[in-house]
Motif scaffolding. Structure first.
Motif, PDB file in Angstrom:
ATOM      1  N   MET B  69     -20.884 -53.608 -17.289  1.00 45.61           N
ATOM      2  CA  MET B  69     -19.836 -52.602 -17.127  1.00 45.61           C
ATOM      3  C   MET B  69     -18.548 -53.025 -17.829  1.00 45.61           C
ATOM      4  O   MET B  69     -17.461 -52.634 -17.453  1.00 45.61           O
ATOM      5  N   SER B  70     -18.691 -53.828 -18.856  1.00 41.98           N
ATOM      6  CA  SER B  70     -17.611 -54.281 -19.737  1.00 41.98           C
ATOM      7  C   SER B  70     -16.345 -54.691 -18.979  1.00 41.98           C
ATOM      8  O   SER B  70     -15.244 -54.331 -19.362  1.00 41.98           O
ATOM      9  N   CYS B  71     -16.521 -55.456 -17.904  1.00 35.36           N
ATOM     10  CA  CYS B  71     -15.368 -55.858 -17.095  1.00 35.36           C
ATOM     11  C   CYS B  71     -14.714 -57.119 -17.631  1.00 35.36           C
ATOM     12  O   CYS B  71     -13.598 -57.440 -17.263  1.00 35.36           O
ATOM     13  N   ASN B  72     -15.417 -57.861 -18.498  1.00 37.83           N
ATOM     14  CA  ASN B  72     -14.890 -59.092 -19.085  1.00 37.83           C
ATOM     15  C   ASN B  72     -14.677 -60.219 -18.081  1.00 37.83           C
ATOM     16  O   ASN B  72     -13.963 -61.171 -18.373  1.00 37.83           O
ATOM     17  N   ASP B  73     -15.273 -60.111 -16.888  1.00 43.03           N
ATOM     18  CA  ASP B  73     -15.176 -61.208 -15.929  1.00 43.03           C
ATOM     19  C   ASP B  73     -15.822 -62.471 -16.490  1.00 43.03           C
ATOM     20  O   ASP B  73     -15.381 -63.585 -16.211  1.00 43.03           O
ATOM     21  N   CYS B  74     -16.859 -62.284 -17.314  1.00 45.87           N
ATOM     22  CA  CYS B  74     -17.525 -63.439 -17.925  1.00 45.87           C
ATOM     23  C   CYS B  74     -16.579 -64.161 -18.868  1.00 45.87           C
ATOM     24  O   CYS B  74     -16.542 -65.388 -18.911  1.00 45.87           O
ATOM     25  N   ALA B  75     -15.776 -63.358 -19.621  1.00 47.73           N
ATOM     26  CA  ALA B  75     -14.831 -63.965 -20.547  1.00 47.73           C
ATOM     27  C   ALA B  75     -13.761 -64.743 -19.785  1.00 47.73           C
ATOM     28  O   ALA B  75     -13.288 -65.785 -20.231  1.00 47.73           O
ATOM     29  N   ALA B  76     -13.386 -64.229 -18.599  1.00 47.51           N
ATOM     30  CA  ALA B  76     -12.337 -64.888 -17.819  1.00 47.51           C
ATOM     31  C   ALA B  76     -12.829 -66.217 -17.253  1.00 47.51           C
ATOM     32  O   ALA B  76     -12.080 -67.180 -17.186  1.00 47.51           O
ATOM     33  N   ILE B  77     -14.101 -66.268 -16.848  1.00 41.50           N
ATOM     34  CA  ILE B  77     -14.570 -67.491 -16.181  1.00 41.50           C
ATOM     35  C   ILE B  77     -15.075 -68.524 -17.174  1.00 41.50           C
ATOM     36  O   ILE B  77     -15.125 -69.713 -16.864  1.00 41.50           O
ATOM     37  N   CYS B  78     -15.431 -68.118 -18.383  1.00 43.61           N
ATOM     38  CA  CYS B  78     -16.010 -69.058 -19.354  1.00 43.61           C
ATOM     39  C   CYS B  78     -14.949 -70.061 -19.801  1.00 43.61           C
ATOM     40  O   CYS B  78     -13.897 -69.690 -20.311  1.00 43.61           O
ATOM     41  N   GLU B  79     -15.245 -71.344 -19.613  1.00 41.40           N
ATOM     42  CA  GLU B  79     -14.261 -72.368 -19.957  1.00 41.40           C
ATOM     43  C   GLU B  79     -14.224 -72.646 -21.442  1.00 41.40           C
ATOM     44  O   GLU B  79     -13.290 -73.251 -21.943  1.00 41.40           O
ATOM     45  N   ARG B  80     -15.257 -72.208 -22.153  1.00 38.85           N
ATOM     46  CA  ARG B  80     -15.321 -72.516 -23.580  1.00 38.85           C
ATOM     47  C   ARG B  80     -15.021 -71.304 -24.448  1.00 38.85           C
ATOM     48  O   ARG B  80     -15.213 -71.358 -25.661  1.00 38.85           O
ATOM     49  N   ASP B  81     -14.591 -70.218 -23.839  1.00 41.13           N
ATOM     50  CA  ASP B  81     -14.301 -68.990 -24.585  1.00 41.13           C
ATOM     51  C   ASP B  81     -15.475 -68.558 -25.456  1.00 41.13           C
ATOM     52  O   ASP B  81     -15.299 -68.143 -26.590  1.00 41.13           O
ATOM     53  N   ALA B  82     -16.661 -68.680 -24.913  1.00 44.35           N
ATOM     54  CA  ALA B  82     -17.845 -68.461 -25.748  1.00 44.35           C
ATOM     55  C   ALA B  82     -18.266 -66.997 -25.809  1.00 44.35           C
ATOM     56  O   ALA B  82     -19.032 -66.617 -26.673  1.00 44.35           O
ATOM     57  N   LEU B  83     -17.786 -66.197 -24.884  1.00 44.40           N
ATOM     58  CA  LEU B  83     -18.254 -64.813 -24.914  1.00 44.40           C
ATOM     59  C   LEU B  83     -17.161 -63.843 -24.515  1.00 44.40           C
ATOM     60  O   LEU B  83     -16.214 -64.198 -23.821  1.00 44.40           O
ATOM     61  N   LYS B  84     -17.283 -62.642 -25.014  1.00 47.62           N
ATOM     62  CA  LYS B  84     -16.397 -61.560 -24.580  1.00 47.62           C
ATOM     63  C   LYS B  84     -17.059 -60.225 -24.889  1.00 47.62           C
ATOM     64  O   LYS B  84     -17.983 -60.147 -25.710  1.00 47.62           O
ATOM     65  N   VAL B  85     -16.555 -59.178 -24.224  1.00 44.91           N
ATOM     66  CA  VAL B  85     -17.114 -57.852 -24.424  1.00 44.91           C
ATOM     67  C   VAL B  85     -16.529 -57.253 -25.693  1.00 44.91           C
ATOM     68  O   VAL B  85     -15.326 -57.345 -25.927  1.00 44.91           O
ATOM     69  N   VAL B  86     -17.375 -56.673 -26.527  1.00 42.97           N
ATOM     70  CA  VAL B  86     -16.862 -56.045 -27.744  1.00 42.97           C
ATOM     71  C   VAL B  86     -17.066 -54.529 -27.744  1.00 42.97           C
ATOM     72  O   VAL B  86     -16.355 -53.805 -28.426  1.00 42.97           O
ATOM     73  N   VAL B  87     -18.051 -54.058 -26.982  1.00 43.89           N
ATOM     74  CA  VAL B  87     -18.277 -52.616 -26.892  1.00 43.89           C
ATOM     75  C   VAL B  87     -18.248 -52.232 -25.418  1.00 43.89           C
ATOM     76  O   VAL B  87     -18.869 -52.890 -24.590  1.00 43.89           O
ATOM     77  N   ALA B  88     -17.500 -51.181 -25.103  1.00 41.56           N
ATOM     78  CA  ALA B  88     -17.405 -50.752 -23.709  1.00 41.56           C
ATOM     79  C   ALA B  88     -18.575 -49.831 -23.370  1.00 41.56           C
ATOM     80  O   ALA B  88     -19.148 -49.194 -24.250  1.00 41.56           O
ATOM     81  N   TYR B  89     -18.927 -49.774 -22.094  1.00 38.16           N
ATOM     82  CA  TYR B  89     -20.009 -48.883 -21.704  1.00 38.16           C
ATOM     83  C   TYR B  89     -19.558 -47.435 -21.773  1.00 38.16           C
ATOM     84  O   TYR B  89     -18.377 -47.131 -21.613  1.00 38.16           O
ATOM     85  N   ASP B  90     -20.497 -46.562 -22.055  1.00 40.06           N
ATOM     86  CA  ASP B  90     -20.205 -45.133 -22.093  1.00 40.06           C
ATOM     87  C   ASP B  90     -21.497 -44.400 -21.798  1.00 40.06           C
ATOM     88  O   ASP B  90     -22.477 -44.547 -22.525  1.00 40.06           O
ATOM     89  N   PHE B  91     -21.512 -43.626 -20.728  1.00 36.68           N
ATOM     90  CA  PHE B  91     -22.765 -42.971 -20.362  1.00 36.68           C
ATOM     91  C   PHE B  91     -22.900 -41.573 -20.963  1.00 36.68           C
ATOM     92  O   PHE B  91     -23.903 -40.912 -20.771  1.00 36.68           O
ATOM     93  N   GLY B  92     -21.870 -41.134 -21.640  1.00 36.25           N
ATOM     94  CA  GLY B  92     -21.988 -39.861 -22.341  1.00 36.25           C
ATOM     95  C   GLY B  92     -22.012 -38.656 -21.422  1.00 36.25           C
ATOM     96  O   GLY B  92     -21.920 -38.781 -20.199  1.00 36.25           O
TER      97      GLY B  92
END
Lengths: 251, 109
Positions: B69-92
């Motif tokens: 759900m493109s919340c970027n919580d993973c980016a916040a917790i990752c200590e190595r800055d290894a991941l982030k969301v690049v495309v947001a969800y959209d159900f159309g």
């Protein structure tokens, strides 16, 4: 009152100035979904509820009531019941897995989504399946749960007031190093008599939202990237559309 | 010029139809990722899984309709800055996203 207000008079904010402490708390807050077992001290919880008590509300109606649940056995039982209800929903609505057959379930889902358009948005729809399959914990194993009850006789839109109150609670908790997560799934408990009876919830009160509280594992807080919202801006007889990345377009 | 057509208002998207629904998409830098798995534990949609053994242990976004759900919580917790969301969800259709732009961190104005 012997304390002076933090913000006195008009405070100048320079362009590009560093975040002030309040902004930091707001911008760095992330929902926490993994908690330590350590219980939150009682005085801290009481202090956080004070922040909620001073939230703005329409007509100063304060249409809320708090229930704090810190009993591990009780929380587990609530979680079990949420899982049970999610399994029922999954059985009737999830056309991908339901034994009732894909087309029948799909039709049922289409009907119910139209009735409950917000509650059955694809995101909670997916979460129902995850909770039913035991992949996602409804309360994330938090040691404390604050239930926000809504007084249905409140002024104009009591649910908005509950939102204000909850946000105060959540930000106050964040400023004390605690993790929080809103859990809308407590709403499921209002469908059965069991928990309404056990928690003594009757008219005018209704379960509205829940907030998990506890000490986070690791360091989940921090500023992240989020989508930019378009803003329509009317000023000096012209309309500007403030677009992605802050590039203005005057219309 | 309405942003919604009448048909779109009537059509409710089903969860797994990738014709018009896009889930959130992650960029995972596998050189930085050490496969510690914190992101997969806190992901609210359980969309990240850890695969591989030893040094090749890395985080991956699920291929089959990840519930990101493109919340970027993973980016916040990752200590190595290894991941982030690049495309947001959209159900159309009925749930299509409106008035959103690219991802950006908090901006100081």
């Amino acid at each position: 009152m012997d304390e002076t207000a933090v913000v006195a008079g008009e405070t100048e904010v320079a362009t590009g100035a560093d975040w002030n402490p309040v902004e930091r708390v707001i911008l760095e807050r992330r929902s926490v979904r993994k908690y330590k077992d350590r219980q939150v001290p009682e005085n801290v919880v009481r202090r956080i509820l004070e922040a909620g008590r001073f939230a703005p509300s329409a007509g100063n109606a304060q249409p809320w009531k708090f229930i704090v649940i810190r009993d591990r056995a009780m929380l587990d039982e609530m979680e079990r019941d949420v899982v049970r209800l999610c399994k029922v929903f999954k059985f009737f609505l999830d056309w991908r897995t339901s034994p009732l057959g894909r087309s029948a379930t799909w039709l049922m889902a289409q009907t119910f989504i139209r009735i409950k358009r917000n509650q059955l948005h694809p995101i909670p729809f997916g979460a129902i399946t995850l909770i039913a399959e035991g992949k996602l914990r409804a309360f994330h194993g938090a040691p404390t749960l604050i239930l926000l009850l809504e007084d249905r006789r409140g002024v104009s839109r009591p649910q908005v007031d509950i939102g204000c109150c909850g946000e105060n609670i959540v930000l106050a908790a964040q400023s004390m190093g605690l993790g929080t997560c809103w859990v809308g799934f407590v709403e499921l408990l209002k469908y059965g008599l069991k928990w309404r009876k056990r928690l003594g919830i009757e008219f005018p009160y209704r379960i509205c939202e829940g907030i998990c509280l506890g000490y986070p594992v690791g360091n989940p807080q921090g500023m992240i990237e989020r989508e930019v919202m378009d803003v329509d801006w009317y000023e000096d007889g012209a309309m500007r559309k403030v677009r992605q990345g802050g590039d203005d377009v005057t219309v | 010029m309405s942003q919604f057509s009448f048909l779109e208002r009537l059509s409710v998207p089903t969860y797994d139809n990738d014709e018009y629904a896009t889930t959130g998409r992650l960029f995972i830098d596998h050189e930085k990722c050490n496969g510690c798995g914190v992101c997969s534990q806190i992901c609210p949609g359980k969309a990240i899984s850890i695969r591989g053994e030893g040094k090749a242990k890395k985080a991956y976004l699920d291929e089959d309709f990840p519930q990101c759900m493109s919340c970027n919580d993973c980016a916040a917790i990752c200590e190595r800055d290894a991941l982030k969301v690049v495309v947001a969800y959209d159900f159309g259709l009925y749930y299509k996203k409106l008035n959103r732009g690219a991802f950006a961190p908090p901006r100081r104005y």
